[in-house]
Each structure stands twice: as C-alpha cells, then as structure tokens.
Design a protein around this motif. Structure first.
Motif, PDB file in Angstrom:
ATOM      1  N   ARG A 186       0.860  -1.176   0.000  1.00  0.00           N
ATOM      2  CA  ARG A 186       0.000   0.000   0.000  1.00  0.00           C
ATOM      3  C   ARG A 186       0.898   1.228   0.000  1.00  0.00           C
ATOM      4  O   ARG A 186       2.086   1.127   0.315  1.00  0.00           O
ATOM      5  CB  ARG A 186      -0.956   0.012   1.193  1.00  0.00           C
ATOM      6  CG  ARG A 186      -0.289   0.334   2.511  1.00  0.00           C
ATOM      7  CD  ARG A 186      -1.263   0.338   3.675  1.00  0.00           C
ATOM      8  NE  ARG A 186      -2.359   1.251   3.500  1.00  0.00           N
ATOM      9  CZ  ARG A 186      -2.293   2.569   3.689  1.00  0.00           C
ATOM     10  NH1 ARG A 186      -1.140   3.139   4.026  1.00  0.00           N
ATOM     11  NH2 ARG A 186      -3.365   3.326   3.556  1.00  0.00           N
TER      12      ARG A 186
ATOM     13  N   ASP B 166       0.797   5.765   0.698  1.00  0.00           N
ATOM     14  CA  ASP B 166       0.101   7.017   0.987  1.00  0.00           C
ATOM     15  C   ASP B 166       0.533   8.124   0.037  1.00  0.00           C
ATOM     16  O   ASP B 166       0.091   9.276   0.198  1.00  0.00           O
ATOM     17  CB  ASP B 166       0.372   7.444   2.433  1.00  0.00           C
ATOM     18  CG  ASP B 166      -0.288   6.516   3.450  1.00  0.00           C
ATOM     19  OD1 ASP B 166      -1.445   6.117   3.207  1.00  0.00           O
ATOM     20  OD2 ASP B 166       0.350   6.185   4.461  1.00  0.00           O
TER      21      ASP B 166
ATOM     22  N   GLY C 251      -8.513   1.399  -4.460  1.00  0.00           N
ATOM     23  CA  GLY C 251      -8.768   2.435  -3.462  1.00  0.00           C
ATOM     24  C   GLY C 251      -8.516   1.978  -2.040  1.00  0.00           C
ATOM     25  O   GLY C 251      -8.197   2.795  -1.165  1.00  0.00           O
ATOM     26  N   ASP C 252      -8.635   0.678  -1.765  1.00  0.00           N
ATOM     27  CA  ASP C 252      -8.378   0.163  -0.423  1.00  0.00           C
ATOM     28  C   ASP C 252      -6.895   0.178  -0.077  1.00  0.00           C
ATOM     29  O   ASP C 252      -6.528   0.170   1.102  1.00  0.00           O
ATOM     30  CB  ASP C 252      -8.899  -1.272  -0.293  1.00  0.00           C
ATOM     31  CG  ASP C 252     -10.408  -1.354  -0.468  1.00  0.00           C
ATOM     32  OD1 ASP C 252     -11.085  -0.342  -0.179  1.00  0.00           O
ATOM     33  OD2 ASP C 252     -10.900  -2.408  -0.914  1.00  0.00           O
TER      34      ASP C 252
ATOM     35  N   PRO D 183      -5.049   5.253  -0.432  1.00  0.00           N
ATOM     36  CA  PRO D 183      -6.093   6.175   0.055  1.00  0.00           C
ATOM     37  C   PRO D 183      -6.230   7.446  -0.770  1.00  0.00           C
ATOM     38  O   PRO D 183      -7.336   7.972  -0.917  1.00  0.00           O
ATOM     39  CB  PRO D 183      -5.620   6.500   1.483  1.00  0.00           C
ATOM     40  CG  PRO D 183      -4.706   5.376   1.856  1.00  0.00           C
ATOM     41  CD  PRO D 183      -4.053   4.936   0.591  1.00  0.00           C
ATOM     42  N   ASP D 184      -5.120   7.953  -1.313  1.00  0.00           N
ATOM     43  CA  ASP D 184      -5.146   9.191  -2.094  1.00  0.00           C
ATOM     44  C   ASP D 184      -5.003   8.818  -3.570  1.00  0.00           C
ATOM     45  O   ASP D 184      -3.912   8.839  -4.143  1.00  0.00           O
ATOM     46  CB  ASP D 184      -4.003  10.113  -1.661  1.00  0.00           C
ATOM     47  CG  ASP D 184      -4.164  11.526  -2.206  1.00  0.00           C
ATOM     48  OD1 ASP D 184      -4.967  11.717  -3.139  1.00  0.00           O
ATOM     49  OD2 ASP D 184      -3.472  12.438  -1.706  1.00  0.00           O
TER      50      ASP D 184
END
Length: 591
Positions: free
Chosen positions: A237, A239, A262-263, A266-267
């Motif tokens: 993932r 950020d 999207g999971d 986040p942006d």
C-alpha cells in the motif's frame, strides 16, 4: 554552451547503481521540482522524449535507462533483475539527481511496475506518483485471487480477459527462446506493430537501436519477479498521492485491474484516455498535461477552473457521483427533456451549461441545477444560427473548458400534410432539428478531438425517425436525418474515444405540443390541435424525467440508439421486422 536551465538541452551522466552503470539523462532547471520518468520494456529512456520535452519547461526532468536497457549495463542472470536491485538503482539515481528532496514519480509499463514497488517501499522519497499501463504485481495477484474466490460471470470474464492479454508473460518464462527470437530480428516486426496497431511511427531513439539486446536482457525482469509475486503477493500500500492513467485500448493491461485499488491507495485518482499501450508516444500532450495537473494539485499550486474540475472528476472517494467533475452542455434546456436532462446530470455531480433560445428559462434551469450539483450556467443561443453557435462554443470553451458531454436536444414540432408545407416551413424545422445538431456536434466534437481525452455526444432524435407518418413529413425527416447523422458520427469519432448516441423518445409529456405548428390550418384550428395533442400527451403520462434517465444511462454505457418509451421500442422493432406494415400504418390519418 547550453546552460542547465535550457529546457530543451539533455544532459547525460553516469550513475553507479547496485553493480551496474546507469545512463542518466536530465533536462530543465535542477532548482525546480524534479520529475523522474521510468520507462518500460523493451523501451529505453527515449520513449519519454516527447513528454520530457514538454515537462522540462516547468520541471527538472530525470530519466535513466534501467539495467539491461539502452546505454546502461546488462548484468547476466535473472537474479540481478529482482526488485531489490531495481530499487537500489533508483535510490542511486535519486541521490545523484535530487538529493534530500521528494520527487514526482512517473512510470510507464515495466517502469510503472517498478515505480509501484518504489512508492510502496520508500514513499518518503516521493511527492506524487503517476502510473501508466503498469500495475503493482502484488495488487494484480490479489485482484486475481479475489476473482477466483468469487467466480461470478463478470469476474471470470475479467480474469480470462487479463490472462489473454498476458500471453507474452508466459512466453518470457520459457528458457532461451525469447532471447533467440529477439536477437533473430524481432526489432523490425516490433516497430511495425507499433505503427500499425497504435499509430506510433518509428523515430530516432524509439524503438532504440539496442532493441535486440534490450529485449533479450529485459526478459530477466519478468523471470525474476512475475511468478514469485503472483505466488506470494506482499501487502503493498502507499500514501503517496497517486494518479493512475488508464488507456482504454491497451492490449496488454486490462482497465479492470484498478478494481479494489482504493483500499490500498487512500489518495487515488483515476483517468481514462482512448489510447493504446504506448500512450506516452501517441498522446504526449495529454500525458504531460495530466502529470503537471497532478503535481500542481498535490503540491497546492494554482489551478484553472477546468483543471480543478478535471482533478475532481478523477478523484476516487467514497460516495463519488458518476459525473463528478464533468462539464455537460445541454441545448434546449429551458424546459421539457432538456431541463430534465440538465438536472439529471447535475444531480450526478456534473457542472451544467444550460442553453436555450429563451434566456430566462435557461437561467431558471441553471438555478435548479445549481441546487443539485456544482455551479451551473444559463446561456442564450439559437441553435439554428451558425454564427451564434460558433460564439456559444467559444464562450463555453473560454469560460468553462471543453465539455465532457454535449446533449443536442433543442427541437421544434411541425405537423400537417406535405403539400401544405411551404419552403419556409421546411427551412425552419430543418434549421432547428437538423442543423442545430450539426452545429453543436461539429463545434464541440472538434474541441473534444483536439483535447484528446474523448467525450460523448447525445443527439435527440425521435421515434418518428423510424416511424413514417403522413402527418409528420418534415418533422420525421428531420429526426431520421439526426438518427443517420448520429450513426455516421459514431463510426467516425469512435477512433477518438468520442461516443455518439441517438435518443429516440416517443410520446413524452413536454411543451413541444404547445409550441408545434400545424401547417395548412388557420390559427384557431392550430390552437385547437395543440390543445388536443397536449391532452393526449398528458394522458399518456410519460414524463421527461424518464427520458433524462435514459440519456444518462446511454452516456454511461455508450449506447448507440436508444428508443425510450414502449411505443418507441415497438416502432423500432416493427420497422426492422416488417417495414411494409409500417408503411401501411403511415397512411392512417390521425387528424
């Protein structure tokens, strides 16, 4: 001697990576924000030439040939192409070209796959990330597992579709054969395939003269990373503010791979473009513009209204409305189907330009639309006036930008026998119903095509387009012409990613019956006919809101011809199955 601040000058240096020498290329002022462009397979840094030249006017642009490609070293053995080596190379380039500051990361194809690994493992080095045609391998593996756990027809279809697109990956796992094929002369067919399949002509630097060696060495990227990540994906993932550009005609990467992204990001912003895999070559203006907008948006820079709307449209957020950030132009928006359509798009997040011959009704529609969505705008225009439409299109462009959807809805009704129609009657109905559509489509389609991001045009025809009637010769002719025009435009504009829809309502309760002309009759008789027609349409009880819903659905699903009411569907079917019956029915005198 060219100074480092000259954007067009390319400066080359060598940077030592993890056991390899990397050829690094820089453009633009090093004092400006740095953009790192990562190339894919079997390309070199030169695939970015057009985009880099455009970005270098505003940024410090850095590119390098990854290990195994171009002027960089070609280590032997697949273990030297694992992500750990690739990330060490990238860190070395970042330390040499932009020490102790965040850069804006952009990747295409395998360059994007590497960039995903970097954005997920050393996010502190990046201010933004733009991914093009190269997903995170771990995300792909998790997406595939999710489809297998829920083998619905849709998931199976998407999974098999990506499996078919990935045929070359399986080939690259075979020993020696890919290297032999590349060195045996695959460069020529590869260049030809680019030109024929994607419209990307060969030029100096791309495909590179080193292509046979690059193709053979770069196979190591696939062998070293693909199977291991697909077997045991890591929980990746990031950020980092991420923009994913999705070429909808990509033959190798399915648009569906963004499912669930999207999971993990986040942006996240998603942008689609009607282009093939090598979009960085075929659409450099759009790609450079989107990279710049993403950078400006993530760093808090000043944006134009059109740029703000585009970024808002791309943003992935919970509860996002389907036309959030879109600009929709509707003519004939002062009442009836036009007003209902404007409100339907506004309710789904669109910024609406409501145009009508009556400025007061146009402004009223804009006020209502503004209550449901973003600010809306009411403008006066006579769609039959070519010069007025030219000015209208320029006003929309200058004040609001290029529309994403245009609904050519303005129209008038006219009934009566053919022999009772004067040349002026014919001119008036064709000027509004046909030429209004021609003007709107010609002007706004040109804007969409120049922008290069696609769009959609909706033309309001009628069930009368395929339902001959002795009582509607001029009206039916105008609407049949709109239907055929729409079919022709759909064929021509498809290659530019612009959809075209002909909406064919039937009996809909609008005020068109109250403003229609009934030729061959005095004013008193015409008024009586208008009242009778209005009562009949009101009793039918089919409101314009239902037509508007069909318009929105047609844009979302890119439908070609949409009969709306039950009688429109029946007439469309009967006109195809038994045109002779339609001709007999046309003889009925409904007056």
């Amino acid at each position: 001697m060219t100074t480092p601040q000259t954007s067009g000058a390319v400066r080359r240096r060598r940077v030592r990576g993890d056991g390899v020498d990397l050829a690094v290329y820089e453009q633009g002022d090093p004092a400006r924000p740095t953009v790192l462009l990562m190339h894919g397979y079997p390309d070199t840094h030169a695939v970015w030439d057009e985009v880099a030249g455009r970005l270098a006017e505003r940024y410090h642009v850095v590119r390098y040939d990854v290990r195994g490609a171009g002027a960089s070293s070609r280590p032997f053995g697949k273990r030297h192409y694992t992500f750990s080596y690739l990330m060490a190379d990238m860190r070395a380039v970042l330390d040499a070209t932009a020490p102790e500051r965040k850069v804006h990361l952009v990747g295409h194809d395998w360059g994007s796959i590497q960039a995903w690994e970097a954005a997920c493992t050393m996010a502190d080095r990046f201010a933004s990330f733009t991914s093009i045609s190269g997903p995170c391998l771990d995300h792909v593996a998790q997406w595939t597992r999710g489809n297998l756990r829920r083998p619905t027809p849709r998931n199976v279809r998407h999974g098999l579709g990506q499996a078919a697109r990935s045929w070359y990956i399986y080939f690259f796992q075979t020993p020696l054969l890919p290297e032999i094929v590349w060195r045996a002369g695959m460069g020529g067919p590869f260049a030809k395939a680019l030109e024929v399949g994607e419209g990307v002509a060969s030029r100096d630097g791309h495909p590179a003269r080193t292509l046979p060696r690059d193709g053979a060495a770069g196979v190591g990227l696939y062998r070293a990373n693909m199977l291991s990540r697909m077997r045991a994906p890591l929980p990746r993932r990031t950020d980092v503010p991420t923009q994913v550009i999705i070429p909808t005609k990509d033959l190798f990467v399915s648009p569906h791979l963004v499912g669930g992204l999207g999971d993990r990001v986040p942006d996240l912003s998603l942008r689609t473009i009607p282009a093939g895999h090598w979009v960085v070559r075929s659409h450099p203006d759009v790609i450079a513009r989107w990279i710049g907008e993403h950078i400006t948006g993530t760093t808090g820079g000043a944006l134009t209204a059109a740029e703000s709307r585009a970024l808002r449209r791309a943003r992935v957020v919970p509860g996002r409305r389907p036309f959030e950030g879109s600009l929709v132009v509707v003519t004939g928006a002062g009442s009836g189907i036009g007003r209902a359509t404007a409100l339907a798009f506004a309710e789904r997040g669109a910024e609406v330009v409501a145009a009508d011959l009556d400025p007061a009704s146009a402004q009223r529609t804009a006020e209502l639309a503004g209550l449901l969505g973003p600010d809306a705008h009411g403008l006066q225009v006579d769609v039959a006036d070519a010069a007025a439409m030219e000015d209208f299109a320029k006003t929309v462009l200058n004040d609001h930008g290029v529309p994403d959807v245009v609904v050519n809805n303005a129209g008038i009704g006219m009934a009566g026998g053919f022999l009772d129609h004067t040349p002026d009657d014919w001119k008036r109905v064709l000027d509004v119903n046909l030429w209004g559509v021609v003007h709107g489509t010609r002007l706004f389609a040109a804007q969409m095509a120049e922008r290069g991001q696609g769009g959609h045009i909706v033309n309001t025809a009628s069930a009368a387009a395929f339902t001959p009637s002795r009582a509607l010769p001029a009206y039916s002719t105008s609407k049949a012409a709109v239907l055929m025009l729409s079919e022709c435009l759909r064929a021509e504009l498809a290659g530019r990613g612009i959809g075209v829809t002909a909406i064919c309502p039937g009996v809909v309760n609008t005020n068109i019956t109250r403003t229609s002309r009934f030729v061959g009759r005095d004013e008193a008789a015409q008024e009586n006919d208008r009242r009778r027609a209005s009562r009949a349409y009101a009793l039918r009880g089919y409101g314009p809101e239902k037509v508007a819903e069909q318009v929105v659905r047609a844009v979302l699903k890119d439908r070609a011809v949409v009969p709306v009411t039950p009688e429109a569907h029946a007439s469309r079917l009967l006109s195809r199955l038994s045109p002779g019956v339609m001709r007999l029915l046309a003889r009925v005198d409904v007056g």
